[in-house]
Scaffold this active site. Structure first.
Site, short mmCIF file in Angstrom:
data_model
loop_
_atom_site.label_atom_id
_atom_site.label_comp_id
_atom_site.label_asym_id
_atom_site.label_seq_id
_atom_site.Cartn_x
_atom_site.Cartn_y
_atom_site.Cartn_z
N HIS A 28 0.87 -1.19 0.00
CA HIS A 28 0.00 0.00 0.00
C HIS A 28 0.91 1.24 0.00
CE1 HIS A 28 -3.60 2.18 2.17
NE2 HIS A 28 -3.58 2.44 0.89
N CYS B 18 -3.68 9.40 4.76
CA CYS B 18 -2.57 9.96 5.53
C CYS B 18 -1.51 10.58 4.64
CB CYS B 18 -1.94 8.90 6.42
SG CYS B 18 -3.01 8.42 7.79
N ASP C 78 -0.96 4.93 -4.64
CA ASP C 78 -1.64 4.09 -3.64
C ASP C 78 -1.08 2.67 -3.51
OD1 ASP C 78 -3.84 4.13 -1.70
OD2 ASP C 78 -4.80 2.63 -2.96
N1 LIG Z 1 -0.94 18.29 7.90
C1 LIG Z 1 -0.73 17.62 6.77
N2 LIG Z 1 -1.78 17.04 6.14
C2 LIG Z 1 -1.52 16.35 5.01
C3 LIG Z 1 -0.22 16.23 4.47
N3 LIG Z 1 -0.29 15.48 3.34
C4 LIG Z 1 -1.60 15.15 3.20
N4 LIG Z 1 -2.35 15.67 4.20
C5 LIG Z 1 -3.81 15.56 4.35
O1 LIG Z 1 -4.17 14.19 4.53
C6 LIG Z 1 -5.42 13.90 3.91
C7 LIG Z 1 -5.33 12.70 3.02
O2 LIG Z 1 -4.30 12.86 2.08
P1 LIG Z 1 -4.14 11.90 0.82
O3 LIG Z 1 -2.85 12.29 0.16
O4 LIG Z 1 -5.36 11.96 -0.01
O5 LIG Z 1 -4.09 10.46 1.53
P2 LIG Z 1 -3.85 8.99 0.91
O6 LIG Z 1 -2.85 8.33 1.79
O7 LIG Z 1 -3.53 9.08 -0.52
O8 LIG Z 1 -5.28 8.29 1.12
P3 LIG Z 1 -5.97 6.96 0.47
O9 LIG Z 1 -6.36 7.31 -0.91
O10 LIG Z 1 -7.14 6.75 1.37
O11 LIG Z 1 -5.06 5.78 0.55
C8 LIG Z 1 -5.82 15.18 3.17
O12 LIG Z 1 -6.77 15.88 3.96
C9 LIG Z 1 -4.54 15.97 3.07
O13 LIG Z 1 -4.79 17.35 3.02
C10 LIG Z 1 0.87 16.87 5.15
O14 LIG Z 1 2.04 16.81 4.75
N5 LIG Z 1 0.55 17.54 6.30
O1 LIG Z 2 -9.59 1.61 -0.71
C1 LIG Z 2 -10.25 2.65 -0.89
O2 LIG Z 2 -11.44 2.65 -1.06
C2 LIG Z 2 -9.58 3.97 -0.90
C3 LIG Z 2 -8.21 3.91 -0.49
O3 LIG Z 2 -7.31 4.13 -1.27
C4 LIG Z 2 -7.92 3.53 0.90
O4 LIG Z 2 -8.85 3.50 1.71
O5 LIG Z 2 -6.74 3.27 1.20
MN LIG Z 3 -5.25 3.79 -0.21
#
Ligand SMILES: Nc1nc2c(ncn2[C@@H]2O[C@H](COP(=O)(O)OP(=O)(O)OP(=O)(O)O)[C@@H](O)[C@H]2O)c(=O)[nH]1
Ligand SMILES: O=C([O-])CC(=O)C(=O)O
Ligand SMILES: [Mn+2]
Length: 591
Positions: free
Chosen positions: A239, A263, A290
């Site tokens: 992941h 995150c 991802d």
């Molecule tokens: N404070 C802070 N927030 C962050 C940072 N990077 C990302 N975020 C916040 O974290 C949240 C999720 O960020 P994503 O980059 O979409 O997370 P992801 O890990 O790709 O999520 P999934 O698609 O669920 O796997 C958002 O609200 C961002 O604004 C950072 O460096 N600092």
């Molecule tokens: O799996 C999903 O639906 C969205 C995603 O990327 C996660 O939750 O890590």
């Molecule tokens: Mn994910």
């Protein structure tokens, strides 16, 4: 639909591969659809599907002047995230699933879910969706076929995978494929299961239309089934995002990073360097946001592909300031799910800008009393090729070589901004010991600390104890393994504010990481690992006070000794043996 359109359920000559034809026939006999459609992945097919979904209200139009080709989908209000308590991994032996998975005996699981599938597609169309995870010509890619009764799923699969005739041709050549059966059923949370049969390379998902539950190529195939296959075949399905960092000398280092859902993976994968870094010539290249499949190459390095072809990203928090690349991606040809809408029909979510939306994610007139306008786990689905920083090597069949692996999570206390593991075994421990405060990506309480080894707690298709042992096995003669790091962008001060500016400024941390890989960056050896020496991290121009910086890099020995006890107990509970290198790697924290 397209040239070979709808065929009767009793006549489905869509392939010359007998095993595929037979499975499709069996599924049709069980689910009894009105029609069976073999998806070819063509533009004409996509357009016709979209038109039909517009007509029946599955998709709603958005402002085509500002967002050409974009559409909105509103899911059922209680079908907005992955359902981990209803997700099962079903190998014959319970121990193989491990304490990290819900398990059911395969025969019981099939019986339970087949009862739900019985006749469930009456009055509906059954789509047969051949897809390839990974570049279509890559030896590292793997194929699957998803059967679904959701046109929305087909439209998403088309963006997220290489779907259609080319995938089918590869499947017919190889003869093997992952079988995924999906029905939205009645979208009844009481009649919902996501079941995995790793030994049979089979997935069955019933009762949800949400991404991680229904786009079976993603979490179900590319992580749960693939991690199981990867262990057998000697590779890793993780992941993780994959990002290329180009320094002013023009050298590109590829970094793979595992952060739990919501995150920061998408954000880091699409990072835009701070002004001063851009002036010096730093560039960032997006390979994946991802999922990462890594194979040891002949040169001993780990080579990675992104098995996906698109992004299924979290909308809230995405803005021109936080992630301009993501915002640029989603100006056109994007499916938005559960976002709010402005009075002129533009998609909107919290953190985008200061406008006030007209309708919330459920289509109600916006009223702050109803909570956020966009669902906190509202998402966009878009082709990766629309990303302005999409790496020219993202589709290289052999993948890209990984220089560093980064683990991280939301930790408001204790865990410093960055540290480097002492060696591979310690790095595996650092990944195994990951924890994070929960987010909206899964149903359940938000903000609770939970252990999430390598961000794989919801996604590892077998026992964590075996998974860690598999990771450890990569450290063998001839291996040129990446260095392993841990980051935490989410430390908070006494007032609950993030101490580190994050986002683009995270490149400062990546620069140090790459500096460590190249043997240039300075570090102090501490019991938790190597921490940047004072001044080794370039924070010139970053919005962070010197005291905050010192705090972000400080190590609380007592806190870590207590953490070591918690991790030890956790690993013990997972069945990691007492003499495992993982548990030995904890010792320095107690010294
Ligand atoms: N404070 C802070 N927030 C962050 C940072 N990077 C990302 N975020 C916040 O974290 C949240 C999720 O960020 P994503 O980059 O979409 O997370 P992801 O890990 O790709 O999520 P999934 O698609 O669920 O796997 C958002 O609200 C961002 O604004 C950072 O460096 N600092
Ligand atoms: O799996 C999903 O639906 C969205 C995603 O990327 C996660 O939750 O890590
Ligand atoms: Mn994910």
């Amino acid at each position: 639909m397209n040239a070979v359109p709808q065929q009767g359920a009793d006549a489905t000559p869509g392939t010359r591969l007998a095993s595929l034809r037979q499975w499709v026939d069996e599924v049709a006999a069980l689910t009894r659809p009105d029609r069976v459609v073999w998806c070819d992945g063509s533009d004409a097919e996509a357009a016709a599907l979209q038109e039909a979904m517009m007509a029946d209200g599955t998709l709603l139009p958005l402002n085509q002047d500002t967002h050409p080709g974009c559409v909105l989908h509103r899911s059922s209000p209680d079908d907005v995230a992955r359902v981990e308590h209803l997700t099962f991994v079903c190998p014959s032996n319970r121990e193989d699933a491990g304490p990290n998975n819900h398990w059911m005996a395969p025969a019981d699981a099939h019986a339970k879910i087949d009862a739900l599938f019985d006749g469930c597609m009456q009055g509906r169309t059954m789509y047969v969706v051949p897809y390839c995870m990974g570049p279509i010509d890559s030896p590292l890619a793997r194929c699957g076929v998803e059967i679904t009764d959701s046109a929305y799923v087909v439209a998403n699969m088309r963006l997220m995978t290489r779907m259609g005739v080319t995938a089918l041709a590869r499947i017919e050549r190889e003869g093997t494929f992952v079988r995924g059966l999906h029905s939205t059923g009645e979208l009844d949370p009481e009649r919902r299961f996501i079941m995995h049969f790793p030994e049979e390379l089979t997935i069955k998902s019933y009762g949800s239309g949400y991404g991680g539950n229904a786009l079976l190529g993603k979490k179900c195939h590319a992580l749960r089934i693939a991690s199981y296959q990867a262990r057998q075949e000697g590779w890793l399905a993780e992941h993780m995002l994959i990002v290329g960092i180009e320094n002013p000398q023009g050298e590109v280092h590829y970094v793979a990073a595992a952060f739990p859902s919501a995150c920061g993976k998408t954000n880091l994968a699409m990072l835009i360097p701070p002004e001063s870094y851009r002036e010096k010539g730093w560039k960032v290249w997006t390979v994946g946001d991802d999922i990462c499949w890594m194979h040891p190459g002949e040169d001993g390095r780990l080579w990675a592909i992104n098995p996906e072809a698109g992004f299924f990203g979290v909308a809230p928090g995405t803005s021109g300031k936080s992630n301009p690349n993501a915002l640029a991606c989603i100006q056109e040809n994007t499916i938005f799910t559960n976002v709010a809408v402005t009075d002129d029909g533009q998609p909107w979510w919290e953190g985008l800008d200061k406008r006030v939306p007209a309708e919330d994610w459920q289509g109600r007139p916006y009223d702050a009393a109803n909570g956020p306008a966009a669902h906190p786990n509202s998402r966009f689905t878009v082709s990766a090729r629309q990303c302005p920083t999409f790496s020219p090597h993202a589709e290289d069949p052999q993948g890209v070589p990984i220089s560093a692996i980064v683990f991280g999570g939301r930790r408001s206390t204790l865990v410093p901004l960055v540290f480097e593991a002492r060696d591979w075994a310690h790095g595996v421990l650092v990944g195994a010991a990951m924890a994070s405060e929960t987010t909206a990506a899964a149903t359940g309480a938000v903000g609770v600390m939970r252990r999430d080894p390598m961000a794989m707690k919801p996604f590892c298709g077998y026992s964590f104890a075996d998974y860690f042992a598999h990771w450890l096995s990569f450290d063998r003669p001839g291996a040129k393994l990446p260095k392993i790091f841990h980051v935490n962008w989410f430390r908070k001060d006494a007032d609950g504010r993030f101490m580190w500016p994050g986002f683009g400024d995270n490149l400062r941390v990546l620069e140090w990481i790459i500096g460590r890989v190249d043997g240039r960056a300075a570090a102090d050896a501490l019991p938790i690992g190597h921490v940047p020496s004072a001044g080794a991290l370039d924070v010139d121009g970053a919005e962070v006070a010197p005291e905050a910086m010192a705090e972000l890099l400080s190590v609380d020995a007592e806190g870590w000794a207590a953490e070591a006890d918690v991790v030890e107990a956790y690993l013990h509970g997972l069945g990691v043996p007492a003499d495992s290198p993982l548990r030995r790697s904890l010792e320095p924290l107690r010294a």
